[in-house]
Design a protein around this motif. Structure first.
Motif, short mmCIF file in Angstrom:
data_model
loop_
_atom_site.label_atom_id
_atom_site.label_comp_id
_atom_site.label_asym_id
_atom_site.label_seq_id
_atom_site.Cartn_x
_atom_site.Cartn_y
_atom_site.Cartn_z
N GLU A 1 0.83 -1.21 0.00
CA GLU A 1 0.00 0.00 0.00
C GLU A 1 0.86 1.26 0.00
OE1 GLU A 1 -3.23 1.96 3.07
OE2 GLU A 1 -3.23 -0.23 2.83
N LEU A 2 1.99 1.21 0.69
CA LEU A 2 2.90 2.36 0.78
C LEU A 2 3.99 2.33 -0.29
CD1 LEU A 2 3.36 2.54 4.66
CD2 LEU A 2 1.87 3.95 3.23
N ASN A 3 3.92 1.33 -1.17
CA ASN A 3 4.91 1.18 -2.24
C ASN A 3 6.32 1.04 -1.68
OD1 ASN A 3 5.61 0.92 -4.97
ND2 ASN A 3 6.08 3.09 -5.17
N MET A 4 6.44 0.20 -0.65
CA MET A 4 7.72 -0.07 -0.01
C MET A 4 8.07 -1.54 -0.19
SD MET A 4 7.17 2.12 3.51
CE MET A 4 8.88 2.10 4.03
N ASN A 5 9.38 -1.84 -0.24
CA ASN A 5 9.83 -3.22 -0.34
C ASN A 5 9.72 -3.88 1.03
OD1 ASN A 5 12.11 -5.35 -0.03
ND2 ASN A 5 11.87 -5.15 -2.24
N VAL A 6 8.91 -4.95 1.11
CA VAL A 6 8.62 -5.54 2.42
C VAL A 6 9.86 -6.18 3.04
CG1 VAL A 6 7.87 -7.80 1.54
CG2 VAL A 6 6.93 -6.92 3.69
N THR A 7 10.76 -6.74 2.22
CA THR A 7 11.98 -7.33 2.77
C THR A 7 12.87 -6.25 3.38
OG1 THR A 7 11.93 -9.14 1.17
CG2 THR A 7 14.03 -8.69 2.23
N THR A 8 12.96 -5.11 2.72
CA THR A 8 13.73 -3.98 3.26
C THR A 8 13.16 -3.55 4.59
OG1 THR A 8 14.30 -3.23 1.04
CG2 THR A 8 14.54 -1.63 2.81
N CYS A 9 11.83 -3.51 4.70
CA CYS A 9 11.19 -3.15 5.96
C CYS A 9 11.51 -4.15 7.06
CB CYS A 9 9.67 -3.06 5.77
SG CYS A 9 9.15 -1.76 4.62
N ALA A 10 11.48 -5.44 6.72
CA ALA A 10 11.77 -6.48 7.71
C ALA A 10 13.23 -6.44 8.15
CB ALA A 10 11.42 -7.85 7.14
N LEU A 11 14.13 -6.13 7.23
CA LEU A 11 15.56 -6.10 7.54
C LEU A 11 15.95 -4.87 8.35
CD1 LEU A 11 17.19 -7.25 4.18
CD2 LEU A 11 17.32 -8.46 6.37
N ASN A 12 15.30 -3.74 8.09
CA ASN A 12 15.79 -2.47 8.62
C ASN A 12 14.81 -1.70 9.49
OD1 ASN A 12 18.30 -2.68 7.10
ND2 ASN A 12 17.07 -2.24 5.29
N GLY A 13 13.57 -2.21 9.64
CA GLY A 13 12.55 -1.42 10.31
C GLY A 13 12.80 -1.18 11.78
N GLY A 14 13.13 -2.21 12.53
CA GLY A 14 13.39 -2.06 13.96
C GLY A 14 12.13 -2.08 14.81
N GLU A 15 12.34 -2.07 16.13
CA GLU A 15 11.31 -2.06 17.18
C GLU A 15 10.45 -3.33 17.19
OE1 GLU A 15 10.13 1.93 19.03
OE2 GLU A 15 9.42 2.04 16.96
N ASP A 16 10.97 -4.41 16.61
CA ASP A 16 10.24 -5.68 16.67
C ASP A 16 10.39 -6.33 18.05
OD1 ASP A 16 9.27 -5.94 13.91
OD2 ASP A 16 11.40 -6.04 13.39
N TYR A 17 11.54 -6.15 18.69
CA TYR A 17 11.85 -6.75 19.99
C TYR A 17 11.67 -8.26 19.99
CZ TYR A 17 12.29 -1.96 21.27
OH TYR A 17 12.70 -0.65 21.29
N GLU A 18 11.93 -8.86 18.81
CA GLU A 18 12.03 -10.31 18.73
C GLU A 18 13.46 -10.71 19.07
OE1 GLU A 18 9.61 -12.27 18.39
OE2 GLU A 18 8.01 -10.96 17.66
#
Length: 356
Positions: A285-302
């Motif tokens: 929806e935001l025209n973003m690469n989902v893998t890039t978001c998963a690699l670099n997004g942060g604040e997951d605290y996993e």
């Protein structure tokens, strides 16, 4: 609403900490004296601290104070778990501007207590002071671990398996969603003010964004959960991680830390990175690469951790844990293997609070 000045510093502390009872035998004395007193006869003591600044780490436009209290505690508790430890005590210091009331602080402490109660953590002290620039929070969490069970970042070895708990990128997508709705709201307010449209301004005073279908993303951003449950599974199966971190600044950044401190390389497979359906939909929806978001997004605290290859079968028995790659020799680099089997060097592009 009650002005904080009516209670004063010590009156506010007494008000917020009334009824706190120690849950841990290591807590000898908590709130109410010059220092907390703790006793750890046979364990190593773990200490972690975080500072959260309004306008940098949180925005009170879209996070309420109860969620903020919960999140403030959880991100510190998560650090103790990332060392394979058990959190025991917590101190909280807060700087407040005059716009905050006693009731605001009650809501903050309700969230703080809920997070501490979930993991049996004692609130044993802290400080309050005034601020000219909004709200600042400093949390210190104290934990324990047997000396031979502490898991550092520097223990990964060639052929170790790389694992992550949960899914990645959802908290970042939640933040993007909140920022988008905040921008839309203020744009509408500005337009109404320019037109002097009082009816529109009155309507916007009750503005409620539509988050239907995206609730998980908001939960991941506003109410993260420390993964002590994963440690319990590891212990029950007799799995001892060789290196471990929690994912606060993004998977890529945390992997780089482990590789740097363990003097090793890695191979991470894009197809194995766990991503929730709502995260993928929001990225599109935001025209973003989902893998890039998963690699670099942060604040997951996993939890990101490595285990010996001999534990492969045991890893398959873990709930909510995914095998995403393996450790290599340093000379082979730190690589992401894409879905079409191309390789790219991992780059640490996660959250950096000091970056200009």
């Amino acid at each position: 609403m009650t002005d904080i000045s009516k209670l004063g510093e010590f009156g506010l502390i007494r008000h917020l900490t009334d009824g706190l009872k120690p849950k841990n035998t290591s807590t000898v004395r908590g709130v109410g004296d010059d220092c907390a007193v703790m006793h750890y006869p046979d364990k190593e003591v773990l200490v972690t601290t975080d500072m959260l600044m309004e306008g940098v780490h949180f925005d009170l436009t879209y996070i309420d104070l109860e969620h903020l209290g919960y999140k403030s505690a959880m991100v510190n508790i998560s650090d103790i778990f990332a060392m394979n430890g058990t959190p025991r005590q917590l101190t909280v210091s807060i700087a407040l501007s005059k716009r905050f009331t006693v009731e605001d602080m009650e809501r903050f402490y309700n969230g703080l207590r809920a997070a501490c109660d979930k993991w049996g953590v004692d609130i044993v002290g802290g400080d309050t002071t005034s601020s000219y620039t909004g709200m600042a929070i400093s949390i210190t969490c104290i934990g324990e671990c047997a000396k031979d069970e502490i898991t550092y970042r520097d223990g990964a070895n060639d052929t170790d398996l790389i694992c992550v708990s949960g899914d990645l990128g959802a908290a970042y997508m939640g933040l993007q969603l909140l920022e988008r709705e905040k921008t839309v709201y203020y744009q509408q307010v500005d337009e109404a003010r320019k037109k002097n449209d009082k009816r529109a301004l009155e309507h916007l005073a009750h503005f409620q964004p539509d988050f239907a279908g995206k609730e998980y993303l908001l939960q991941r951003q506003l109410q993260p959960e420390a993964r002590g449950d994963v440690l319990e599974q590891l212990r029950n199966l007799g799995i001892r991680p060789t290196a471990m971190m929690d994912i606060s600044d993004g998977l890529s950044s945390e992997l780089m830390h482990i590789c740097e401190q363990s003097s090793c390389g890695c191979r991470v497979y894009e197809k194995n990175i766990p991503i929730d359906y709502q995260t993928a939909v929001m990225a599109e929806e935001l025209n973003m690469n989902v893998t890039t978001c998963a690699l670099n997004g942060g604040e997951d605290y996993e939890l990101l951790f490595t285990v010996p290859i001999g534990d492969h079968e045991k890893i398959q028995q873990l709930n909510d844990v995914k095998l995403i790659g393996h450790i290599t020799k340093k000379e082979f680099g730190r690589m992401l293997v894409t879905r079409d089997n191309n390789e790219f060097e991992l780059k640490a592009q996660g959250w950096n609070p000091l970056k200009e």
